[in-house]
Design a protein around this motif. Structure first.
Motif, PDB file in Angstrom:
ATOM      1  N   ILE A 429      28.069  25.760 -40.981  1.00  0.00           N
ATOM      2  CA  ILE A 429      26.788  25.240 -40.484  1.00  0.00           C
ATOM      3  C   ILE A 429      25.646  26.124 -40.954  1.00  0.00           C
ATOM      4  CG2 ILE A 429      25.399  24.841 -38.416  1.00  0.00           C
ATOM      5  CD1 ILE A 429      27.985  24.059 -36.968  1.00  0.00           C
ATOM      6  N   GLY A 430      25.811  27.437 -40.806  1.00  0.00           N
ATOM      7  CA  GLY A 430      24.761  28.370 -41.206  1.00  0.00           C
ATOM      8  C   GLY A 430      24.473  28.302 -42.692  1.00  0.00           C
ATOM      9  N   GLU A 431      25.515  28.225 -43.501  1.00  0.00           N
ATOM     10  CA  GLU A 431      25.322  28.161 -44.957  1.00  0.00           C
ATOM     11  C   GLU A 431      24.554  26.902 -45.358  1.00  0.00           C
ATOM     12  OE1 GLU A 431      29.239  28.375 -46.496  1.00  0.00           O
ATOM     13  OE2 GLU A 431      29.447  30.554 -46.225  1.00  0.00           O
ATOM     14  N   ILE A 432      24.908  25.786 -44.740  1.00  0.00           N
ATOM     15  CA  ILE A 432      24.275  24.519 -45.125  1.00  0.00           C
ATOM     16  C   ILE A 432      22.816  24.484 -44.702  1.00  0.00           C
ATOM     17  CG2 ILE A 432      24.281  22.023 -44.721  1.00  0.00           C
ATOM     18  CD1 ILE A 432      27.333  22.171 -44.515  1.00  0.00           C
ATOM     19  N   VAL A 433      22.548  24.809 -43.431  1.00  0.00           N
ATOM     20  CA  VAL A 433      21.173  24.663 -42.953  1.00  0.00           C
ATOM     21  C   VAL A 433      20.249  25.695 -43.589  1.00  0.00           C
ATOM     22  CG1 VAL A 433      21.917  23.612 -40.791  1.00  0.00           C
ATOM     23  CG2 VAL A 433      21.519  26.075 -40.884  1.00  0.00           C
ATOM     24  N   ARG A 434      20.756  26.870 -43.921  1.00  0.00           N
ATOM     25  CA  ARG A 434      19.901  27.852 -44.598  1.00  0.00           C
ATOM     26  C   ARG A 434      19.585  27.411 -46.021  1.00  0.00           C
ATOM     27  NH1 ARG A 434      22.956  31.356 -41.217  1.00  0.00           N
ATOM     28  NH2 ARG A 434      21.567  32.371 -39.705  1.00  0.00           N
ATOM     29  N   PRO A 441      20.310  27.859 -37.042  1.00  0.00           N
ATOM     30  CA  PRO A 441      21.262  26.746 -37.061  1.00  0.00           C
ATOM     31  C   PRO A 441      21.476  26.086 -35.706  1.00  0.00           C
ATOM     32  CG  PRO A 441      22.145  28.658 -38.241  1.00  0.00           C
ATOM     33  CD  PRO A 441      20.932  29.115 -37.497  1.00  0.00           C
ATOM     34  N   ASP A 442      21.493  26.860 -34.614  1.00  0.00           N
ATOM     35  CA  ASP A 442      21.880  26.266 -33.335  1.00  0.00           C
ATOM     36  C   ASP A 442      20.842  25.287 -32.820  1.00  0.00           C
ATOM     37  OD1 ASP A 442      20.579  28.968 -32.939  1.00  0.00           O
ATOM     38  OD2 ASP A 442      20.420  28.197 -30.893  1.00  0.00           O
ATOM     39  N   VAL A 443      19.533  25.569 -33.058  1.00  0.00           N
ATOM     40  CA  VAL A 443      18.494  24.639 -32.627  1.00  0.00           C
ATOM     41  C   VAL A 443      18.569  23.350 -33.430  1.00  0.00           C
ATOM     42  CG1 VAL A 443      16.007  24.275 -32.466  1.00  0.00           C
ATOM     43  CG2 VAL A 443      16.986  26.478 -31.814  1.00  0.00           C
TER      44      VAL A 443
END
Length: 610
Positions: A429-434, A441-443
């Motif tokens: 999730i972090g890799e994609i949204v960044r 990512p959590d928001v």
């Protein structure tokens, strides 16, 4: 007594008088009077020209700029814990929400469409804006038939009678057409017609002023180019016809949707950039829960009118002649066709709300995750339900003007992102949204799921809570809204990387969630969407066979993970049955509202329902 000699008064001679002063000519006054006169004449001529040839485009733009200045000045002066001219910040919001709402309604046309777009994204706006903008979905006033007739003549070079082969006097052997619109929206209105060959069609006619106003309106609002492009395409009915035909082909080629979803036929030979003729649909709107679920009185193994060959009763020629003669401006020539409601009129389609929503979530999941062609206006007014002869519902999707095309790389990322949300794969999730320029990512995950995402570190919301002081209510409200602005900046770290498609994809998902909530949450929306996201990584032809094989193994494991989602969903249904809780969508929305308050703003999603 005076001793001086009396002398009578003698006027002075002209030669003894001083030289006379020149008369005042008031040159400056006359100069400015002429200037004001020329200015008034120029403004009057411009106004008349604007009204008659530019459909008030200049007037509407000037009105917009003036109101923008007023609103900006009002917020600059009064947006503080103790507003100078208002009792509270809420009063400030309410006053300016009213100003903007009346501007959009007064200007009409594309302003209504832009207002609706704002309303669909207004969950993060102050409640005063949410409540006011929810009224943007009321029907727009329809244009006179003379204006609609001119559009047809300008596009086809023929009168409506000549081009469509209809008669407004009930002439035998000709088709019939209603000059009173059946529906009117921001950019177009729809007229019913029955052609000479018996086909019934919906003729969508763009309002004549739109073509002239659209360029001015988009320039005035100075929107993000991507949004302007989408809105401009929505006014091109050739683009809408292309989208409708492409979606019909995709649905027909997908075995999981074939027979459950229907896309109306487009009559290309009777269409143009401002006129689109499509198959007329007899159905029940998705928001009419009672008619959807009431018992069916239409006969065994019969479908609703027009569905899978079920005939449409022809209009009565004698009644048509009477209506045309007695009510030429309020023509309702189409038969009601409601015999399936029974003699008392209390019947319905007798279909399952669960089947309706299952089909809807399946359709839009396929659009997002499998095809990359997403309908971005799936509100209940654009969805009809018909009853198949088998008794199952058939979903009919109309209004294909607003679509987004997702590039394969972004579509694969979005599918993997959704799959990772359900499995709490925070690293992915972090890799994609960044890579999308999003810092927290959590928001973003919470906004995507429409519920608080509990797998992340909640750093942004926690930071906001720590900085929130306990002050009196007015100051706290001001501080919350300041924190909201700060939080949005923290979440959106790099706007240049942010995929613009997410604007409209988020709109689609929010409307689908609202529809599911309105119908009582009969399906587990998140599980269905997660399943399509995972499966699309197996079925996508854009991936190599090796990647698809690896994804298939992961998909099998993912199906076991979804079992936990089922446990939560059915547990919620049991609790709902015993009256201990609301439906799952309501519970998730309540959690979202609580989380949103912690982050500094209020959510009011009622604007999306219907």
């Amino acid at each position: 007594m005076s001793s001086k000699e009396f002398k009578p008064f003698v006027p002075p001679s002209p030669s003894s008088l001083p030289k006379a002063a020149p008369p005042k000519n008031y040159r400056r006054t006359r100069k400015w009077s002429r200037r004001l006169l020329y200015l008034a004449l120029g403004l009057g001529a411009t106004y008349e020209f604007d009204q008659h040839f530019w459909y008030a485009s200049l007037t509407r733009s000037a009105r917009t700029f003036w109101l923008s200045l007023v609103v900006a000045t009002d917020y600059k002066i009064n947006f503080r814990a103790q507003p100078w001219l208002y009792d509270s910040i809420q009063d400030l919001h309410l006053r300016n929400a009213e100003r903007l709402f009346h501007l959009l309604r007064t200007n009409g046309g594309l302003y209504l469409k832009i207002g609706q777009a704002i309303a669909m994204q207004s969950a993060i706006l102050p409640p005063e804006f949410q409540q006011m903008f929810s009224k943007m979905f009321d029907d727009a006033p329809q244009n006179d038939w003379k204006d609609a007739e001119k559009v047809i003549q300008e596009d086809f070079g023929k009168t409506p009678e000549e081009f469509f082969g209809v008669s407004f006097s009930g002439e035998p052997g000709k088709g019939v057409m209603e000059r009173t619109a059946r529906a009117s929206a921001s950019v177009a209105q729809v007229h019913w017609a029955r052609l000479a060959n018996g086909d019934e069609v919906a003729i969508k006619i763009q309002k004549r002023e739109i073509a002239q106003q659209v360029g001015w309106d988009l320039w005035t609002f100075n929107l993000v180019p991507y949004i302007s492009e989408r809105l401009l395409l929505e006014t091109d009915f050739v683009n809408e016809a292309d989208n409708a035909e492409r979606m019909g082909q995709l649905v027909a080629g997908e075995s999981r949707l074939r027979g459950r979803v229907y896309i109306p036929k487009v009559y290309r030979e009777l269409s143009s950039h401002r006129v689109m003729t499509a198959e007329w649909i007899e159905g029940v709107r998705l928001w009419d829960k009672e008619t959807l679920t009431r018992p069916w009185y239409g006969g065994w193994r019969q479908g609703s009118p027009g569905c899978r060959g079920t005939p449409l009763d022809p209009p009565n020629r004698q009644k048509i002649a009477e209506v045309i003669r007695e009510q030429p401006l309020k023509e309702h020539l189409k038969p009601k066709r409601d015999s399936w409601k029974g003699s008392n009129g209390k019947g319905g389609l007798g279909v399952s709300l669960k089947d309706c929503m299952q089909t809807m979530v399946d359709l839009f999941s396929a659009q997002m995750f499998l095809w990359g062609l997403c309908h971005c206006d799936p509100h209940p007014g654009n969805i009809f339900i018909r009853r198949l002869p088998s008794g199952k519902p058939e979903l009919v999707l109309i209004d294909h003007g607003l679509y987004v095309h997702m590039q394969p790389e972004f579509r694969h990322q979005y599918s993997l992102f959704w799959k990772s949300l359900i499995t709490f794969d925070n690293k992915t999730i972090g890799e994609i949204v960044r890579s999308w320029g999003i810092n927290n990512p959590d928001v973003f995950a919470s906004a995507t799921l429409m519920r608080p995402y509990t797998g992340g570190d909640n750093s942004t919301s926690a930071g906001m809570k720590r900085t929130m002081s306990k002050k009196e209510q007015r100051e706290r409200s001001y501080e919350m809204q300041q924190q909201m602005r700060k939080g949005i900046r923290e979440v959106l770290a790099d706007e240049k990387k942010w995929p613009r498609e997410l604007i409209f994809i988020g709109r689609n998902m929010r409307i689908v969630q609202g529809n599911n909530q309105y119908l009582g949450a009969p399906v587990n929306r998140i599980k269905i969407m997660g399943g399509w996201a995972s499966r699309s990584l197996v079925d996508s032809p854009d991936l190599s066979y090796r990647e698809r094989l690896v994804n298939f193994g992961r998909h099998v494991l993912f199906k076991f993970v979804l079992f936990g989602s089922d446990v939560v969903f059915y547990g919620s249904k049991v609790a709902q049955f015993f009256g201990r809780t609301q439906n799952l969508e309501d519970d998730m929305e309540a959690s979202m509202k609580k989380a949103a308050v912690d982050m500094g703003f209020e959510l009011n999603h009622s604007v999306f329902e219907g």
